[in-house]
Design an enzyme around this catalytic site. Structure first.
Site, PDB file in Angstrom:
ATOM      1  N   ASP A  42       0.840  -1.202   0.000  1.00 44.82           N
ATOM      2  CA  ASP A  42       0.000   0.000   0.000  1.00 44.82           C
ATOM      3  C   ASP A  42       0.878   1.257   0.000  1.00 44.82           C
ATOM      4  OD1 ASP A  42      -2.891   1.061   0.404  1.00 44.82           O
ATOM      5  OD2 ASP A  42      -1.703   2.167   1.868  1.00 44.82           O
ATOM      6  N   GLU A  46       1.884   5.190  -0.088  1.00 49.39           N
ATOM      7  CA  GLU A  46       1.387   6.544   0.176  1.00 49.39           C
ATOM      8  C   GLU A  46       2.199   7.474  -0.712  1.00 49.39           C
ATOM      9  OE1 GLU A  46      -1.319   6.873   1.874  1.00 49.39           O
ATOM     10  OE2 GLU A  46      -1.255   4.813   2.610  1.00 49.39           O
ATOM     11  N   ASP A  91      -2.362   1.436  -6.943  1.00 52.33           N
ATOM     12  CA  ASP A  91      -0.943   1.273  -6.581  1.00 52.33           C
ATOM     13  C   ASP A  91      -0.111   0.739  -7.747  1.00 52.33           C
ATOM     14  OD1 ASP A  91      -0.840   1.494  -3.292  1.00 52.33           O
ATOM     15  OD2 ASP A  91      -2.740   0.703  -4.029  1.00 52.33           O
ATOM     16  N   HIS A 149      -4.677   5.444   6.297  1.00 51.87           N
ATOM     17  CA  HIS A 149      -3.806   6.158   5.348  1.00 51.87           C
ATOM     18  C   HIS A 149      -2.333   6.199   5.774  1.00 51.87           C
ATOM     19  CE1 HIS A 149      -7.242   7.170   2.934  1.00 51.87           C
ATOM     20  NE2 HIS A 149      -7.800   7.858   3.913  1.00 51.87           N
ATOM     21  N   ASP A 203      -2.252   0.498   6.837  1.00 47.78           N
ATOM     22  CA  ASP A 203      -3.201   0.053   5.811  1.00 47.78           C
ATOM     23  C   ASP A 203      -2.860  -1.383   5.394  1.00 47.78           C
ATOM     24  OD1 ASP A 203      -4.497   2.491   5.908  1.00 47.78           O
ATOM     25  OD2 ASP A 203      -3.725   3.238   3.991  1.00 47.78           O
TER      26      ASP A 203
HETATM   27  P1  AMP Z   1      -4.495   5.331   0.670  1.00 47.54           P
HETATM   28  O1  AMP Z   1      -3.759   4.077   0.356  1.00 47.54           O
HETATM   29  O2  AMP Z   1      -5.968   5.222   0.587  1.00 47.54           O
HETATM   30  O3  AMP Z   1      -4.053   5.751   2.033  1.00 47.54           O
HETATM   31  O4  AMP Z   1      -4.078   6.442  -0.354  1.00 47.54           O
HETATM   32  C1  AMP Z   1      -2.922   6.427  -1.110  1.00 47.54           C
HETATM   33  C2  AMP Z   1      -2.588   7.825  -1.553  1.00 47.54           C
HETATM   34  O5  AMP Z   1      -3.672   8.379  -2.295  1.00 47.54           O
HETATM   35  C3  AMP Z   1      -2.328   8.819  -0.431  1.00 47.54           C
HETATM   36  O6  AMP Z   1      -1.009   8.760   0.063  1.00 47.54           O
HETATM   37  C4  AMP Z   1      -2.604  10.126  -1.141  1.00 47.54           C
HETATM   38  O7  AMP Z   1      -1.529  10.521  -1.955  1.00 47.54           O
HETATM   39  C5  AMP Z   1      -3.769   9.763  -2.051  1.00 47.54           C
HETATM   40  N1  AMP Z   1      -5.044  10.057  -1.367  1.00 47.54           N
HETATM   41  C6  AMP Z   1      -5.803   9.204  -0.639  1.00 47.54           C
HETATM   42  N2  AMP Z   1      -6.903   9.803  -0.156  1.00 47.54           N
HETATM   43  C7  AMP Z   1      -6.846  11.085  -0.580  1.00 47.54           C
HETATM   44  C8  AMP Z   1      -7.673  12.240  -0.437  1.00 47.54           C
HETATM   45  N3  AMP Z   1      -8.820  12.199   0.266  1.00 47.54           N
HETATM   46  N4  AMP Z   1      -7.279  13.401  -1.031  1.00 47.54           N
HETATM   47  C9  AMP Z   1      -6.141  13.469  -1.740  1.00 47.54           C
HETATM   48  N5  AMP Z   1      -5.316  12.417  -1.929  1.00 47.54           N
HETATM   49  C10 AMP Z   1      -5.650  11.249  -1.361  1.00 47.54           C
HETATM   50 MG    MG Z   2      -2.774   3.772   2.307  1.00 48.00          MG
HETATM   51 MG    MG Z   3      -3.930   2.455  -0.684  1.00 49.52          MG
END
Ligand code: AMP
Ligand code: MG
Ligand code: MG
Length: 211
Positions: A24, A26, A124, A181, A186
């Site tokens: 996952d 970021e 991803d 996040h 995650d």
């Molecule tokens: P996640 O794996 O859902 O935590 O998200 C992966 C990446 O997507 C994060 O590190 C952000 O770069 C982008 N991302 C996720 N949610 C948001 C959001 N609400 N607004 C902007 N970017 C986001």
């Molecule tokens: Mg994440």
């Molecule tokens: Mg993710």
């Protein structure tokens, strides 16, 4: 390996893979604007043993972004990653090399060991990693070209396509652990979903592929 059920008593079933590599990323982000290029800042992978359900090994590195070196307050708030955690870290090409060395050291490049990445959504490996490789001018590895999108697996079992990780945890009555996040947290939660679906008798199959 033929997959078969051992019974409906909660025992696991044989899987077609030896290991699930839960990943996952970021990445840099901001609230309203889209950062260009977007860069990976956290690279976590859990090696989940498909037989024992145990996390046998972890790869986890923060990555220093080059194009937008200063994390936005929004990004820190979302991911919990503060500036100090990426400053002085290796940049993507070095971390990518370290990851391949980890794959090698873990025996995951041995063709007799069957492993596959598991992600929540296709972003991803379908979008972020190819763009990062292009930005960093590095060649990706063929093992990243196929994966399991856990949302599709979850939908196979429940007949409901989930919006994200949180609804899957709720649907499976699993406690959310850590911070949403945070890449490594995650991964832990996604791994718990993988294990729960295995316990329910689901046999995982590849459902995502680079075109
Ligand atoms: P996640 O794996 O859902 O935590 O998200 C992966 C990446 O997507 C994060 O590190 C952000 O770069 C982008 N991302 C996720 N949610 C948001 C959001 N609400 N607004 C902007 N970017 C986001
Ligand atoms: Mg994440
Ligand atoms: Mg993710």
């Amino acid at each position: 390996m033929a997959a078969f059920r051992t019974g409906s008593n909660g025992d696991s079933v044989l899987q077609n893979f030896d290991y699930f590599l839960v990943l996952d990323f970021e990445a840099t982000c901001d609230n309203e604007t889209r950062l260009m290029p977007q860069e990976i800042i956290e690279f976590p992978v859990l090696k989940v043993n498909a037989r024992t359900h145990v996390v046998d090994s972890i790869f986890h590195q923060y990555v220093r972004p080059l194009f937008n070196p200063h994390l936005t307050p929004f990004c820190t708030e979302l991911t919990g990653i503060v500036q100090d955690m990426v400053d002085n870290q290796k940049c993507f090409p070095e971390v990518f090399k370290d990851f391949n060395q980890w794959m090698e050291a873990e025996g995951l490049l041995n063709p007799e060991i069957k492993s596959i990445f598991v992600t929540c959504g296709d972003w991803d490996l379908n979008s972020m990693l190819p763009r990062q490789c292009e930005t960093s001018r590095v060649r990706s590895m063929s093992y990243f070209s196929r994966w399991i999108n856990i949302k599709k697996s979850y939908a196979d079992v429940t007949r409901t396509f989930p919006k994200g990780m949180m609804p899957m945890l709720t649907g499976l009555r699993l406690q959310h652990v850590g911070r949403h996040h945070s890449g490594i947290d995650d991964c832990r939660n996604i791994a718990n979903i993988v294990v729960e679906l295995m316990k329910q008798g689901y046999v995982f199959r590849e459902n995502g592929r680079l075109r």
